[in-house]
Enzyme design. Structure first.
Site, PDB file in Angstrom:
ATOM      1  N   MET A   1      61.427  28.736  43.759  1.00 27.80           N
ATOM      2  CA  MET A   1      60.223  27.799  43.628  1.00 27.80           C
ATOM      3  C   MET A   1      60.697  26.954  42.471  1.00 27.80           C
ATOM      4  O   MET A   1      60.951  27.246  41.329  1.00 27.80           O
ATOM      5  CB  MET A   1      58.943  28.501  43.496  1.00 27.80           C
ATOM      6  CG  MET A   1      58.278  29.175  44.458  1.00 27.80           C
ATOM      7  SD  MET A   1      57.950  28.390  46.117  1.00 27.80           S
ATOM      8  CE  MET A   1      56.877  27.052  45.610  1.00 27.80           C
TER       9      MET A   1
ATOM     10  N   GLY B   1      51.101  26.577  45.337  1.00 27.03           N
ATOM     11  CA  GLY B   1      49.521  26.352  45.338  1.00 27.03           C
ATOM     12  C   GLY B   1      49.164  24.791  46.045  1.00 27.03           C
ATOM     13  O   GLY B   1      48.353  24.671  46.822  1.00 27.03           O
TER      14      GLY B   1
ATOM     15  N   HIS C   1      55.698  31.159  54.549  1.00 28.74           N
ATOM     16  CA  HIS C   1      55.878  31.536  53.037  1.00 28.74           C
ATOM     17  C   HIS C   1      54.593  32.036  52.681  1.00 28.74           C
ATOM     18  O   HIS C   1      53.380  31.466  52.591  1.00 28.74           O
ATOM     19  CB  HIS C   1      56.270  30.147  52.540  1.00 28.74           C
ATOM     20  CG  HIS C   1      56.333  30.122  50.798  1.00 28.74           C
ATOM     21  ND1 HIS C   1      56.265  29.004  50.206  1.00 28.74           N
ATOM     22  CD2 HIS C   1      55.845  31.293  50.090  1.00 28.74           C
ATOM     23  CE1 HIS C   1      56.078  29.551  48.793  1.00 28.74           C
ATOM     24  NE2 HIS C   1      56.012  30.795  48.736  1.00 28.74           N
TER      25      HIS C   1
ATOM     26  N   GLY D   1      57.892  18.878  51.674  1.00 33.82           N
ATOM     27  CA  GLY D   1      56.508  18.316  52.318  1.00 33.82           C
ATOM     28  C   GLY D   1      56.551  16.842  52.207  1.00 33.82           C
ATOM     29  O   GLY D   1      56.603  16.007  53.076  1.00 33.82           O
TER      30      GLY D   1
ATOM     31  N   HIS E   1      58.542  24.812  57.753  1.00 35.15           N
ATOM     32  CA  HIS E   1      58.015  25.635  56.754  1.00 35.15           C
ATOM     33  C   HIS E   1      56.732  25.826  56.782  1.00 35.15           C
ATOM     34  O   HIS E   1      55.768  24.632  56.890  1.00 35.15           O
ATOM     35  CB  HIS E   1      58.626  25.143  55.373  1.00 35.15           C
ATOM     36  CG  HIS E   1      58.231  25.901  54.239  1.00 35.15           C
ATOM     37  ND1 HIS E   1      59.187  27.173  53.882  1.00 35.15           N
ATOM     38  CD2 HIS E   1      57.245  25.839  53.300  1.00 35.15           C
ATOM     39  CE1 HIS E   1      58.586  27.681  52.867  1.00 35.15           C
ATOM     40  NE2 HIS E   1      57.394  26.903  52.437  1.00 35.15           N
TER      41      HIS E   1
ATOM     42  N   MET F   1      51.939  33.178  50.405  1.00 38.87           N
ATOM     43  CA  MET F   1      51.572  33.149  48.920  1.00 38.87           C
ATOM     44  C   MET F   1      50.129  33.881  49.054  1.00 38.87           C
ATOM     45  O   MET F   1      49.210  33.441  48.845  1.00 38.87           O
ATOM     46  CB  MET F   1      51.305  31.665  48.447  1.00 38.87           C
ATOM     47  CG  MET F   1      52.623  31.164  48.193  1.00 38.87           C
ATOM     48  SD  MET F   1      52.463  29.044  48.343  1.00 38.87           S
ATOM     49  CE  MET F   1      52.660  28.738  50.085  1.00 38.87           C
TER      50      MET F   1
ATOM     51  N   SER G   1      57.843  20.792  55.266  1.00 31.05           N
ATOM     52  CA  SER G   1      56.659  21.810  55.022  1.00 31.05           C
ATOM     53  C   SER G   1      55.303  21.122  55.684  1.00 31.05           C
ATOM     54  O   SER G   1      54.952  20.044  55.133  1.00 31.05           O
ATOM     55  CB  SER G   1      56.445  22.209  53.588  1.00 31.05           C
ATOM     56  OG  SER G   1      55.340  22.688  53.048  1.00 31.05           O
TER      57      SER G   1
ATOM     58  N   ASP H   1      53.149  27.185  55.029  1.00 28.73           N
ATOM     59  CA  ASP H   1      52.701  27.670  53.761  1.00 28.73           C
ATOM     60  C   ASP H   1      51.440  28.496  53.882  1.00 28.73           C
ATOM     61  O   ASP H   1      50.504  27.837  54.240  1.00 28.73           O
ATOM     62  CB  ASP H   1      52.462  26.770  52.716  1.00 28.73           C
ATOM     63  CG  ASP H   1      53.814  26.187  52.012  1.00 28.73           C
ATOM     64  OD1 ASP H   1      54.461  27.059  51.406  1.00 28.73           O
ATOM     65  OD2 ASP H   1      54.111  24.881  52.316  1.00 28.73           O
TER      66      ASP H   1
ATOM     67  N   GLY I   1      50.852  20.849  47.528  1.00 29.22           N
ATOM     68  CA  GLY I   1      51.987  19.993  47.819  1.00 29.22           C
ATOM     69  C   GLY I   1      52.068  18.679  46.571  1.00 29.22           C
ATOM     70  O   GLY I   1      51.034  18.608  46.097  1.00 29.22           O
ATOM     71  N   GLY I   2      52.981  17.987  46.309  1.00 29.43           N
ATOM     72  CA  GLY I   2      52.891  16.813  45.884  1.00 29.43           C
ATOM     73  C   GLY I   2      53.083  16.792  44.485  1.00 29.43           C
ATOM     74  O   GLY I   2      52.808  15.975  43.567  1.00 29.43           O
TER      75      GLY I   2
ATOM     76  N   ASP J   1      61.960  24.992  47.185  1.00 35.61           N
ATOM     77  CA  ASP J   1      60.482  24.524  47.514  1.00 35.61           C
ATOM     78  C   ASP J   1      59.800  23.822  46.596  1.00 35.61           C
ATOM     79  O   ASP J   1      59.423  24.638  45.590  1.00 35.61           O
ATOM     80  CB  ASP J   1      59.987  25.702  48.090  1.00 35.61           C
ATOM     81  CG  ASP J   1      58.879  25.477  48.929  1.00 35.61           C
ATOM     82  OD1 ASP J   1      58.396  24.205  49.092  1.00 35.61           O
ATOM     83  OD2 ASP J   1      58.000  26.540  49.094  1.00 35.61           O
ATOM     84  N   GLY J   2      59.279  22.678  46.594  1.00 39.95           N
ATOM     85  CA  GLY J   2      58.478  22.168  45.714  1.00 39.95           C
ATOM     86  C   GLY J   2      58.923  20.904  45.131  1.00 39.95           C
ATOM     87  O   GLY J   2      60.077  21.091  44.386  1.00 39.95           O
ATOM     88  N   GLY J   3      58.499  19.755  44.953  1.00 38.37           N
ATOM     89  CA  GLY J   3      58.904  18.529  44.601  1.00 38.37           C
ATOM     90  C   GLY J   3      60.503  17.986  45.039  1.00 38.37           C
ATOM     91  O   GLY J   3      61.148  17.392  44.257  1.00 38.37           O
TER      92      GLY J   3
ATOM     93  N   MET K   1      48.393  30.374  52.098  1.00 36.70           N
ATOM     94  CA  MET K   1      47.686  30.470  50.735  1.00 36.70           C
ATOM     95  C   MET K   1      46.502  31.206  50.950  1.00 36.70           C
ATOM     96  O   MET K   1      45.552  30.884  51.884  1.00 36.70           O
ATOM     97  CB  MET K   1      47.455  29.044  49.908  1.00 36.70           C
ATOM     98  CG  MET K   1      48.962  28.313  49.930  1.00 36.70           C
ATOM     99  SD  MET K   1      48.598  26.662  49.295  1.00 36.70           S
ATOM    100  CE  MET K   1      50.356  26.010  49.042  1.00 36.70           C
TER     101      MET K   1
HETATM  102  C1  DX5 Z   1      53.668  25.078  47.334  1.00 30.15           C
HETATM  103  C2  DX5 Z   1      54.453  24.943  48.565  1.00 30.15           C
HETATM  104  C3  DX5 Z   1      55.558  24.179  49.241  1.00 30.15           C
HETATM  105  C4  DX5 Z   1      54.902  22.506  49.314  1.00 30.15           C
HETATM  106  C5  DX5 Z   1      56.099  21.791  48.923  1.00 30.15           C
HETATM  107  O1  DX5 Z   1      53.201  25.861  47.050  1.00 30.15           O
HETATM  108  O2  DX5 Z   1      55.167  26.423  48.785  1.00 30.15           O
HETATM  109  O3  DX5 Z   1      56.057  24.406  50.451  1.00 30.15           O
HETATM  110  O4  DX5 Z   1      54.449  22.238  50.646  1.00 30.15           O
HETATM  111  O5  DX5 Z   1      55.260  20.420  48.981  1.00 30.15           O
HETATM  112  P1  DX5 Z   1      56.096  19.072  48.074  1.00 30.15           P
HETATM  113  O6  DX5 Z   1      57.248  18.953  48.761  1.00 30.15           O
HETATM  114  O7  DX5 Z   1      55.046  18.131  48.554  1.00 30.15           O
HETATM  115  O8  DX5 Z   1      56.388  19.526  46.592  1.00 30.15           O
HETATM  116 ZN    ZN Z   2      56.348  26.794  50.495  1.00 27.28          ZN
END
Ligand code: DX5
Ligand code: ZN
Length: 223
Positions: free
Chosen positions: A135, A140, A64, A195, A31, A66, A6, A33, A142-143, A173-175, A35
């Protein structure tokens, strides 16, 4: 097995070289994102950036969205070079025509479900999608830490796919890191968006290889 770094976790001061790193890493998708500061409390980048990156990569661009008003964005992102457009099921009634618009633009159709949303809401759309994105954090940023309550949703998505003889990919997606990715694979996911866990590694190629090996070992164990 699809691995999708990501770009949100990349160094935005040098996006071109970060994309080159992903190209060389052996990853399958990039990927992206998007936003809008309304659907989620953060702003990332728009079609202009995606268009600028498109000639720099042969990879599948997984966009993606959002965004509260994706209707005004589908065509710009399609023209910018998206391969797949993922829309949130939380958009409600607006969703059906949007999914058809993505199809009409000749792009792959993805559907996304947030952690607090019941996975049953995606059921009416399963015949019409190419990708189901579960999700595993609230979108919203990363990390964030992986939300374990998402695992049963992955199992449900995999059961529906099996029972209905469908072929959509099941993405998370996420963590998603080396540990949680394997747990998602065990639950039935096949597409891993990551990410921070990938971009924080100095050697992205080695990280992608390591992740792929762990995922392959897990799926071999299932057989
Ligand atoms: C969060 C995004 C993810 C994000 C994931 O809103 O949709 O794609 O980049 O980041 P990590 O892998 O750091 O959780
Ligand atoms: Zn995403």
């Amino acid at each position: 097995m699809i691995i999708a770094p990501s770009l949100l976790a990349a160094n935005f001061a040098r996006l071109a070289s970060e994309v080159a790193r992903v190209n060389a890493s052996g990853a399958d998708w990039l990927h992206l994102d998007i936003m809008d500061g309304h659907f989620v409390p953060n702003i990332s980048f728009g079609p202009v950036v995606v268009k600028a990156l498109r000639p720099l990569s042969p990879l599948f661009f997984d966009v993606h969205l959002m965004c509260s008003k994706p209707d005004i964005l589908l065509e710009p992102f399609a023209q910018a070079g998206a391969s797949q457009l993922n829309l949130h099921v939380e958009l409600g009634e607006a969703l059906t025509p949007l999914l058809w618009s993505v199809r009409a633009l000749g792009k792959r159709v993805g559907l996304v479900v947030n952690p607090p949303t019941s996975v049953s809401l995606v059921q009416p759309f399963l015949d019409h999608i190419d990708n189901l994105l579960i999700m595993t954090v609230n979108p919203g940023f990363g990390g964030q830490s992986f939300i374990y309550e998402s695992l049963p949703k992955i199992q449900q998505a995999a059961a529906w796919r099996r029972d209905r003889h469908l072929a959509y990919t099941i993405a998370v997606d996420g963590g998603v890191d080396f540990k949680t990715a394997v747990e998602c694979a065990r639950a039935g996911a096949d597409t891993f968006i990551s990410g921070t866990a990938l971009f924080s590694q100095r050697n992205l190629g080695a990280a992608v290889r390591r992740l792929r090996k762990l995922l392959e070992e897990e799926t071999a164990n299932q057989r």
